[in-house]
Design an enzyme around this catalytic site. Structure first.
Site, mmCIF file in Angstrom:
data_model
loop_
_atom_site.group_PDB
_atom_site.id
_atom_site.type_symbol
_atom_site.label_atom_id
_atom_site.label_comp_id
_atom_site.label_asym_id
_atom_site.label_seq_id
_atom_site.Cartn_x
_atom_site.Cartn_y
_atom_site.Cartn_z
ATOM 1 N N CYS A 167 41.176 26.532 40.691
ATOM 2 C CA CYS A 167 42.139 27.594 41.373
ATOM 3 C C CYS A 167 43.138 26.481 42.139
ATOM 4 O O CYS A 167 44.006 27.224 42.580
ATOM 5 C CB CYS A 167 41.696 28.833 41.793
ATOM 6 S SG CYS A 167 40.074 29.455 41.218
ATOM 7 N N HIS A 181 47.737 35.678 39.563
ATOM 8 C CA HIS A 181 47.041 34.410 39.774
ATOM 9 C C HIS A 181 47.075 33.822 38.254
ATOM 10 O O HIS A 181 45.838 33.642 37.671
ATOM 11 C CB HIS A 181 45.653 35.162 40.317
ATOM 12 C CG HIS A 181 44.723 33.829 40.639
ATOM 13 N ND1 HIS A 181 45.275 32.494 41.042
ATOM 14 C CD2 HIS A 181 43.483 33.500 40.700
ATOM 15 C CE1 HIS A 181 44.223 31.676 41.046
ATOM 16 N NE2 HIS A 181 43.097 32.209 40.886
#
Lengths: 346, 386, 142
Positions: free
Chosen positions: B86, B335
């Site tokens: 991430c 996201h």
């Protein structure tokens, strides 16, 4: 003398009441009384014959204070091995810490594959081919939804370690009785077994268990009166009692082994579970007469004597009753999910 | 003598479930937007760096550097992607920062992107799990939300953090996203709704969790000299730091803090010669609301164990002492994994240029972005200034 | 090349069947899964195989209610970090328990379960999960 140097059992935590199954299919909710099976064990969604066998075998090793590297043979008897081809036994051997220097195979003989494994281990120990042999009877039995078998087909496992040094119970003798009698079968690729309905009774169960028992009485020159406990394979709660009646066994000598009432028929583990329940409680010197039965068909009969050694081992691992009492009920829908009866879930 | 690195232009696609756009479309969109914003000539870009976690699994396409160069008509410039779960976006920014600072390149395009909605939920969940220790956590059923639930449960146990505090982070971030035209969820959510949303991994609920998103963000980064030619409002990267921690959460001494964040943020402040109170706007990595609370403590805007209380006190709201996630954060902006680290920088640039309409923090001079990978196994911190 | 999962699982059977990790003789730290290098001592480390006893306490846990397909039949299920008595922490499912009865500090022991299967015709992966320690009575004589 050859005997049991360690034993252990495992029964999954989940139970379903036979009355709940009857309600789903519109059968008489008092079916439990008619069958002599009031509830049966249900394996969790992540349990199968390999996991049940490992749990039972680990208990047996601990109970007998056995060094698993001394085990020379591993046989797992079941009719619900997780793989059609690929042994369950290797999984068990690895998971209990055996060495690679073992002989190993899976057995299948309907409900008596576990006792066949005991006989094999006895032969290997007595011929000094191995020091210790591990024999397991274990099943996660399937009954077709709505079929009579669904009320009793249960899950559980029993592991017995056979050896000839300081047994907790000696196996004094064994005989078998075997014919080709197709009372129950499951074809390759089929999910559920088929059976001969009432044909499974007289020509199958009663003939083979009865003849096996009589053969062993003759061979050992004993009678019912020489034994404190009797265990006959328990496809339900009725058959073993009828068998006892035919052989002249007083009901109280059967009582302690009748685990089928509270956990159902654990198939390859069924008679062995009854034996384990008795080994949990019997006093040294007690004599046990056990006859297993496997459809197809055959029976293995054993004379077992409890030794004083047993007192040194109790309290190490959970007993049959400990497992029977550890339970959580599931309803039919959860049972169907766990047992993969919901086709759309795959 | 090393040189300062500037951001001359930014661009961002809409974040969300972009059914009509492929990974090529959003990559091109973010790339064009940042180029137009900077005013740079395409031919002056001398390298492309991509932040992406798992286009191979999400879309079947890798080699995104070449894809971007090709789609953008940038011909033969060197291009490559970097992966840090991430934190891939942050890692791409940092790679470009180092390349420009060293003098090897003069102007680079940095793109972060992820196209996540083209796979099943199972595939998406399993792909996210490979950011943790797949073999020893994910395979056994510890989903990515489960690992954050581990931290949340422990934080509640050790410090008395409450479900309401976890939920207030969501409320704040949604309120901010309502003013962010690129955000996935441009609407406020009341506290009661957050607290009644379904559990995904107790104590974490659906509305404590960032969504599955598609999106891309881009920057044109260059030397100070080049930036001054291009724009009157360059934003400078005053520090870029990175730290690692164990891949598996169970190997950490404490799971209620992220050492990688503690180390990289402290180091960044030191490099920039700043204190945490000098930072006027902060983008934290709120993949789950518990991570925003933990990172507030780890970077020092709240005392250890008091992050939840600080949220309640409102210090992280716009107008508070340390506004956090004015963009809406991962929770409400969305996201798209590889895009997130770049999108954080885009938001800081808007804030520092005074262009964050409706969510602008007044008089902001410095901004910080914390971009983490996995459960904190990577932390990348950037401090930006005008 | 190998069928999905086969070699990957086979090479760690020892570790996942019996919780076999290792211990660094230099710093006396236990590791699970087994490490290739002691992270504390690096080149000075001396790693030896170690079979964990399989007993520990729950350090943290969650109840998973959204999971990949393979876990659908088990949902909701409990997954936890278990702090083993030797010191290492391990991530595993907790079974044989009602989720609402699980709490931090709960005493658990390792058991043997099916972890996952690679489809109906594929490999079955077995390994450790944990369960509350079981009552053992050991029958007195009747």
């Amino acid at each position: 003398m050859v005997g049991i140097v360690g034993y252990g059992v495992y029964v999954p935590r989940y139970r379903i009441k036979t009355g709940d199954i009857a309600n789903v299919w519109g059968a008489d909710p008092n079916i439990g009384k008619a069958l002599g099976v009031f509830e049966k064990s249900v394996p969790g969604p992540d349990e199968d014959v390999a996991t049940i066998s490992v749990e039972a075998a680990r208990n047996a090793v601990k109970y007998g204070r056995i060094d698993p590297t001394k085990i020379g043979a591993v046989y797992v008897g079941s009719e619900s091995h997780p793989y059609a081809v690929k042994p369950t036994g290797t999984i068990v051997a690895e998971a209990i810490g055996c060495t690679a220097d073992i002989t190993c195979a899976d057995y299948e003989f309907a409900c008596k594959a576990g006792t066949a494994a005991i006989q094999t281990c006895m032969g290997l120990v007595q011929s000094e081919m191995v020091e210790l042999g591990l024999a397991i009877g274990s099943d996660t039995a399937q009954g077709r939804p709505g079929d009579a078998l669904e009320y009793s087909a249960a899950a559980g496992g029993v592991a017995i370690i056979v050896g000839d040094k300081k047994p907790v119970a000696t196996i004094e003798d064994t005989v078998s009785y075997t014919t080709d009698t197709p009372d129950f079968w499951r074809r390759e690729g089929e999910d559920f077994p088929s059976h001969g309905a009432r044909f499974t009774g007289e020509p199958a169960y009663f003939r083979h268990v009865g003849e096996g028992a009589k053969s062993l009485f003759r061979k050992t020159k004993t009678t019912v009166d020489d034994y404190d406990y009797f265990v006959f394979h328990m496809p339900n709660g009725k058959f073993p009692i009828s068998m006892g009646r035919q052989l002249g066994v007083p009901p109280e000598k059967l009582e302690d082994g009748l685990v089928v009432r509270s956990i159902g028929n654990t198939y390859s583990a069924s008679a062995m579970m009854g034996l384990a329940r008795i080994l949990d409680i019997a006093e040294p010197g007690s004599k046990i007469f056990m006859v297993s039965y496997g459809s197809g068909a055959g029976s293995d009969a054993f004379v077992i004597k409890v030794e004083k050694e047993i007192e040194k081992h109790r309290g190490q691992v959970p007993t049959v009753d400990d497992y029977i009492e550890r339970k959580t009920y599931v309803d039919y829908s959860v049972y169907a999910k766990y047992r993969r009866k919901i086709v759309a879930l795959g | 003598m090393t040189r300062r690195v500037a951001i001359a232009g930014v661009g961002i696609s809409k974040f969300g479930e972009l059914w009509e756009q492929s990974i090529r479309d959003i990559t091109l969109e973010a790339g064009m937007l940042c180029i137009f914003d900077s005013g740079i000539r395409g031919g002056d870009i001398d390298a492309i760096c991509i932040g992406n976690m798992s286009a191979g699994r999400f879309t079947g396409q890798e080699h995104l550097g070449a894809l971007a160069a090709d789609m953008g008509g940038l011909g033969n410039v060197p291009s490559y992607s970097v992966e840090a779960a991430c934190a891939s976006g942050g890692a791409a920014v940092r790679q470009a920062y180092m390349a420009i600072r060293s003098g090897e390149h003069d102007a680079m395009m940095v793109l972060g992107m992820e196209k996540m909605s083209d796979v099943t939920q199972t595939e998406a969940m399993n792909t996210m799990s490979v950011a943790s220790d797949w073999e020893w956590e994910g395979l056994g059923g510890a989903t990515f939300p489960a690992l954050y639930a581990f931290m949340a449960r422990r934080h509640m146990y050790e410090y008395g953090t409450t479900e309401e505090q976890l939920s207030l982070v969501t409320v704040k971030n949604h309120a901010n996203a309502a003013h962010n035209p690129y955000a996935q969820f441009q609407r406020p959510v009341p506290l009661e709704v957050v607290m009644k949303s379904g559990f995904i991994a107790d104590p974490l609920r659906v509305l404590h969790s960032s969504p599955i998103s598609d999106g891309a963000a881009g920057l044109v980064m260059c030397s100070e000299e080049k930036a001054r030619e291009l724009t009157d409002t360059p934003v400078f990267i005053e520090a870029s730091t990175q730290a690692s921690d164990t891949l598996a959460l169970h190997d950490r001494k404490s799971i209620t803090r992220m050492d990688s964040v503690v180390i990289s943020s402290r180091e960044a402040l030191k490099k920039a010669g700043l204190k945490i109170d000098d930072i006027g706007v902060i983008e934290l990595h709120d993949s789950f609301t518990i991570s925003e609370i933990m990172q507030m403590e780890d970077i020092g805007i709240a005392k250890k164990g008091e992050g939840g209380k600080a949220v309640e006190e409102g210090i992280t709201q716009i107008g508070g002492n340390s506004p956090v996630n004015t963009s809406g954060g991962l929770k409400a902006r969305g996201h798209p994994i590889g895009a997130t680290g770049v999108a954080q920088i885009v938001e800081l640039v808007y804030q520092l240029r005074g262009e964050a309409e409706g969510r602008q923090v007044e008089g902001v001079e410095k901004g910080m972005a914390v971009n983490i990978g996995g459960t904190g196994a990577t932390s990348i911190v950037h401090i930006l200034g005008r | 090349m190998a069928e999905k999962g086969v070699a990957q699982v086979w090479r760690k059977i020892r570790a996942i069947y019996n919780i076999q990790g290792n211990i660094c003789k230099t710093c006396d730290t236990h590791f699970f899964p087994p490490r290739l290098v002691c992270p504390n001592c690096r080149r000075k480390g001396q790693l030896e195989d170690y079979k964990f006893k399989g007993l520990g306490n729950i350090h943290t846990f969650t109840i998973v209610r959204q999971a990949p397909e393979d876990f659908k039949r088990q949902m909701p299920y409990v997954v936890a970090q278990v702090e083993l008595d030797e010191g290492a922490r391990i991530t595993a499912q907790i079974v044989n328990v009602d989720p609402e009865d699980v709490e931090i500090g709960m005493r658990v022991r390792a058991c043997f379960r099916k972890i996952t299967e690679y489809g109906g015709g594929g490999l079955i992966v077995y390994g450790y999960k944990f369960e509350p320690v079981l009552k053992v009575t050991g029958h007195p004589y009747p």
